[in-house]
Design a protein around this motif. Structure first.
Motif, PDB file in Angstrom:
ATOM      1  N   THR A 134       0.823  -1.207   0.000  1.00  0.00           N
ATOM      2  CA  THR A 134       0.000   0.000   0.000  1.00  0.00           C
ATOM      3  C   THR A 134       0.860   1.262   0.000  1.00  0.00           C
ATOM      4  O   THR A 134       0.483   2.276  -0.590  1.00  0.00           O
ATOM      5  CB  THR A 134      -0.949   0.011   1.206  1.00  0.00           C
ATOM      6  OG1 THR A 134      -0.196   0.026   2.424  1.00  0.00           O
ATOM      7  CG2 THR A 134      -1.863  -1.192   1.185  1.00  0.00           C
ATOM      8  N   ALA A 135       2.018   1.217   0.664  1.00  0.00           N
ATOM      9  CA  ALA A 135       2.915   2.372   0.655  1.00  0.00           C
ATOM     10  C   ALA A 135       3.401   2.660  -0.759  1.00  0.00           C
ATOM     11  O   ALA A 135       3.482   3.817  -1.182  1.00  0.00           O
ATOM     12  CB  ALA A 135       4.097   2.128   1.586  1.00  0.00           C
ATOM     13  N   PHE A 136       3.704   1.601  -1.497  1.00  0.00           N
ATOM     14  CA  PHE A 136       4.152   1.792  -2.878  1.00  0.00           C
ATOM     15  C   PHE A 136       3.018   2.340  -3.734  1.00  0.00           C
ATOM     16  O   PHE A 136       3.248   3.166  -4.623  1.00  0.00           O
ATOM     17  CB  PHE A 136       4.663   0.472  -3.461  1.00  0.00           C
ATOM     18  CG  PHE A 136       5.199   0.601  -4.861  1.00  0.00           C
ATOM     19  CD1 PHE A 136       6.345   1.331  -5.116  1.00  0.00           C
ATOM     20  CD2 PHE A 136       4.535   0.007  -5.925  1.00  0.00           C
ATOM     21  CE1 PHE A 136       6.833   1.462  -6.409  1.00  0.00           C
ATOM     22  CE2 PHE A 136       5.017   0.138  -7.221  1.00  0.00           C
ATOM     23  CZ  PHE A 136       6.166   0.857  -7.461  1.00  0.00           C
ATOM     24  N   SER A 137       1.797   1.927  -3.462  1.00  0.00           N
ATOM     25  CA  SER A 137       0.661   2.455  -4.227  1.00  0.00           C
ATOM     26  C   SER A 137       0.481   3.948  -3.967  1.00  0.00           C
ATOM     27  O   SER A 137       0.134   4.716  -4.870  1.00  0.00           O
ATOM     28  CB  SER A 137      -0.619   1.694  -3.886  1.00  0.00           C
ATOM     29  OG  SER A 137      -1.060   1.987  -2.572  1.00  0.00           O
ATOM     30  N   ARG A 171      -4.191   8.605   2.013  1.00  0.00           N
ATOM     31  CA  ARG A 171      -3.260   8.721   3.146  1.00  0.00           C
ATOM     32  C   ARG A 171      -3.956   8.489   4.487  1.00  0.00           C
ATOM     33  O   ARG A 171      -3.396   7.855   5.391  1.00  0.00           O
ATOM     34  CB  ARG A 171      -2.618  10.115   3.140  1.00  0.00           C
ATOM     35  CG  ARG A 171      -1.528  10.285   4.204  1.00  0.00           C
ATOM     36  CD  ARG A 171      -0.953  11.683   4.187  1.00  0.00           C
ATOM     37  NE  ARG A 171      -1.901  12.664   4.676  1.00  0.00           N
ATOM     38  CZ  ARG A 171      -2.128  12.905   5.966  1.00  0.00           C
ATOM     39  NH1 ARG A 171      -1.478  12.221   6.896  1.00  0.00           N
ATOM     40  NH2 ARG A 171      -3.002  13.815   6.338  1.00  0.00           N
ATOM     41  N   SER A 172      -5.165   8.965   4.618  1.00  0.00           N
ATOM     42  CA  SER A 172      -5.856   8.871   5.902  1.00  0.00           C
ATOM     43  C   SER A 172      -6.638   7.575   6.093  1.00  0.00           C
ATOM     44  O   SER A 172      -6.943   7.204   7.231  1.00  0.00           O
ATOM     45  CB  SER A 172      -6.810  10.056   6.063  1.00  0.00           C
ATOM     46  OG  SER A 172      -7.771  10.055   5.026  1.00  0.00           O
ATOM     47  N   MET A 173      -6.947   6.861   4.993  1.00  0.00           N
ATOM     48  CA  MET A 173      -7.843   5.714   5.123  1.00  0.00           C
ATOM     49  C   MET A 173      -7.328   4.418   4.508  1.00  0.00           C
ATOM     50  O   MET A 173      -7.648   3.335   5.009  1.00  0.00           O
ATOM     51  CB  MET A 173      -9.198   6.048   4.480  1.00  0.00           C
ATOM     52  CG  MET A 173      -9.915   7.218   5.114  1.00  0.00           C
ATOM     53  SD  MET A 173     -11.432   7.647   4.235  1.00  0.00           S
ATOM     54  CE  MET A 173     -12.354   6.123   4.358  1.00  0.00           C
ATOM     55  N   GLU A 174      -6.517   4.482   3.443  1.00  0.00           N
ATOM     56  CA  GLU A 174      -6.270   3.278   2.657  1.00  0.00           C
ATOM     57  C   GLU A 174      -4.833   2.775   2.676  1.00  0.00           C
ATOM     58  O   GLU A 174      -4.606   1.588   2.466  1.00  0.00           O
ATOM     59  CB  GLU A 174      -6.666   3.524   1.190  1.00  0.00           C
ATOM     60  CG  GLU A 174      -8.128   3.874   1.000  1.00  0.00           C
ATOM     61  CD  GLU A 174      -8.432   4.183  -0.460  1.00  0.00           C
ATOM     62  OE1 GLU A 174      -7.627   3.809  -1.325  1.00  0.00           O
ATOM     63  OE2 GLU A 174      -9.477   4.804  -0.722  1.00  0.00           O
ATOM     64  N   VAL A 175      -3.864   3.655   2.880  1.00  0.00           N
ATOM     65  CA  VAL A 175      -2.467   3.231   2.768  1.00  0.00           C
ATOM     66  C   VAL A 175      -1.788   3.348   4.130  1.00  0.00           C
ATOM     67  O   VAL A 175      -2.099   4.226   4.931  1.00  0.00           O
ATOM     68  CB  VAL A 175      -1.704   4.061   1.712  1.00  0.00           C
ATOM     69  CG1 VAL A 175      -2.327   3.882   0.342  1.00  0.00           C
ATOM     70  CG2 VAL A 175      -1.660   5.526   2.077  1.00  0.00           C
ATOM     71  N   PRO A 217       1.370  -1.317  11.676  1.00  0.00           N
ATOM     72  CA  PRO A 217       1.007  -0.386  10.597  1.00  0.00           C
ATOM     73  C   PRO A 217       0.479   0.932  11.146  1.00  0.00           C
ATOM     74  O   PRO A 217      -0.110   0.985  12.219  1.00  0.00           O
ATOM     75  CB  PRO A 217      -0.087  -1.140   9.851  1.00  0.00           C
ATOM     76  CG  PRO A 217      -0.706  -2.021  10.882  1.00  0.00           C
ATOM     77  CD  PRO A 217       0.377  -2.390  11.845  1.00  0.00           C
ATOM     78  N   ARG A 218       0.699   1.982  10.401  1.00  0.00           N
ATOM     79  CA  ARG A 218       0.159   3.291  10.756  1.00  0.00           C
ATOM     80  C   ARG A 218      -0.016   4.102   9.481  1.00  0.00           C
ATOM     81  O   ARG A 218       0.573   3.799   8.437  1.00  0.00           O
ATOM     82  CB  ARG A 218       1.067   4.041  11.729  1.00  0.00           C
ATOM     83  CG  ARG A 218       2.426   4.378  11.159  1.00  0.00           C
ATOM     84  CD  ARG A 218       3.139   5.437  11.994  1.00  0.00           C
ATOM     85  NE  ARG A 218       4.455   5.737  11.460  1.00  0.00           N
ATOM     86  CZ  ARG A 218       4.694   6.533  10.425  1.00  0.00           C
ATOM     87  NH1 ARG A 218       3.680   7.099   9.785  1.00  0.00           N
ATOM     88  NH2 ARG A 218       5.920   6.759   9.996  1.00  0.00           N
TER      89      ARG A 218
END
Length: 272
Positions: free
Chosen positions: A22-25, A43-47, A55-56
C-alpha cells in the motif's frame, strides 16, 4: 506457546508486506499527480507504512517528501496550508534508519531543484507560529548519516549542485550564506555548461555576505583569482578594500525579495 509465536510472526510478516504494497501504491499515486482530495483520502484511510512493529497512516511530513520528489505542487501546497510547519517535521524512523536526525525536506527540494515547492516551504517557515526558530531550521543539516547529503545544509547543497534559484530562496529567507570556498572551487573546476549556474551561486553568496570570510589561499594565487573575480571583488575578499558600490546596491535589492533581483535587466544581474 511456540506455535502461537510462529503464527504471530507470520501475521506480522503478512501485515508488513501489505504495508509495503500500500505504501508503494501511495508513492505511485503521488508520482502520477493524482488530485489532492484522492491522495489525502488514501493517506488517511487506505495506505499504511510499517513503524515500531505495526502499521500506521502516513504522516503529513512523509507525504510532503513524496510531493517534493515528484514535484506535485498542489499537494505540497495543501499539506503546507493545512498543517503549516507540522508538515516540515522530521519523518519517523520508518522513513530513515537514523532516528533523531534532522528534517530532510529542504535538502530534498534542493537536490531535485524544486524551486516553487521550496518557496512554499520557506514561506510556511516565516508564518510558522514559533514552533522552532526559522534560521535554525534553514541552517540545519540533513540528519541521516547514511545519505549522500548527510552533514550538509541546504545552502551548501545548492552551491555544490549549482542550483542558484534554490539558493536565492534560502538566502532571502534568512539562511546563512556559508559555502563561499566551495562556490569558488566549484566555479574553477566545473565543466563549461555548468559554469554559468556556478557563477550565479557565487554571486548570490557574495550579495548576502555581510563581511568576507578569511580565505588566505586567495592571496597565494592573486592573478588566478583576480581573473575569476575581478580586481574589486578580489580586493574586498582579501580585506584590502570595501565591497564595490554596485554589490552594496544589489545586496539591498536581494535582501528585500527574490523578485527584485530576477526582474533586473541583464546588464545589472549579479556578476562578479
Amino acid at each position: 506457546a511456540s506455535c502461537s509465536k510462529g503464527v504471530f510472526r507470520l501475521h506480522c510478516r503478512y501485515k508488513h508486506r501489505e504495508c509495503e504494497r500500500t505504501a508503494f501504491s501511495f508513492y505511485c499515486a503521488v508520482r502520477e499527480q493524482l488530485p489532492v482530495w484522492l491522495l489525502e483520502e488514501m493517506r488517511s484511510m487506505e495506505v499504511f507504512c510499517w513503524d515500531n512493529g505495526g502499521p500506521r497512516a502516513f504522516l503529513p511530513s512523509e507525504a510532503l517528501l513524496y510531493a517534493i520528489v515528484h514535484d506535485h505542487h498542489d499537494y505540497a501546497r495543501y499539506l503546507l496550508n493545512r498543517y503549516s510547519v507540522g508538515a516540515l517535521r522530521a519523518p519517523s524512523c520508518s522513513f530513515c534508519c537514523c532516528p533523531g536526525g534532522g528534517a530532510p525536506h529542504l535538502t530534498v527540494a534542493v537536490r531535485y531543484n524544486r524551486v516553487e515547492i521550496l518557496s512554499m516551504m520557506t514561506e510556511a517557515l516565516k508564518d510558522g507560529g514559533g514552533l522552532w526558530k526559522r534560521t535554525d531550521y534553514l541552517d540545519g543539516c540533513a540528519g541521516c548519516g547514511h545519505a549522500a547529503d548527510a552533514g550538509k545544509t541546504a545552502v551548501q547543497l545548492a552551491v555544490e549542485l549549482s542550483h542558484p534559484d534554490c539558493l536565492l530562496q534560502l538566502l532571502i529567507h534568512g539562511a546563512r550564506p556559508d559555502g563561499l570556498e566551495a562556490a569558488l572551487q566549484r566555479l574553477v573546476s566545473c565543466a563549461p555548461p555548468e559554469r554559468q549556474q556556478a557563477q550565479r551561486c557565487l554571486d548570490l553568496l557574495l550579495l548576502f555576505l555581510s563581511e568576507p570570510p578569511r580565505l588566505p589561499w586567495l592571496r597565494a594565487e592573486p592573478q588566478r583569482w583576480q581573473a575569476v573575480l575581478g580586481s574589486r571583488v578580489f580586493s574586498w575578499l582579501c580585506g584590502r578594500a570595501p565591497s564595490p558600490l554596485l554589490l552594496q546596491a544589489l545586496r539591498c535589492l536581494a535582501q528585500s525579495g527574490s523578485d527584485r533581483i530576477t526582474s533586473l535587466p541583464d546588464f545589472l544581474q549579479p556578476r562578479s
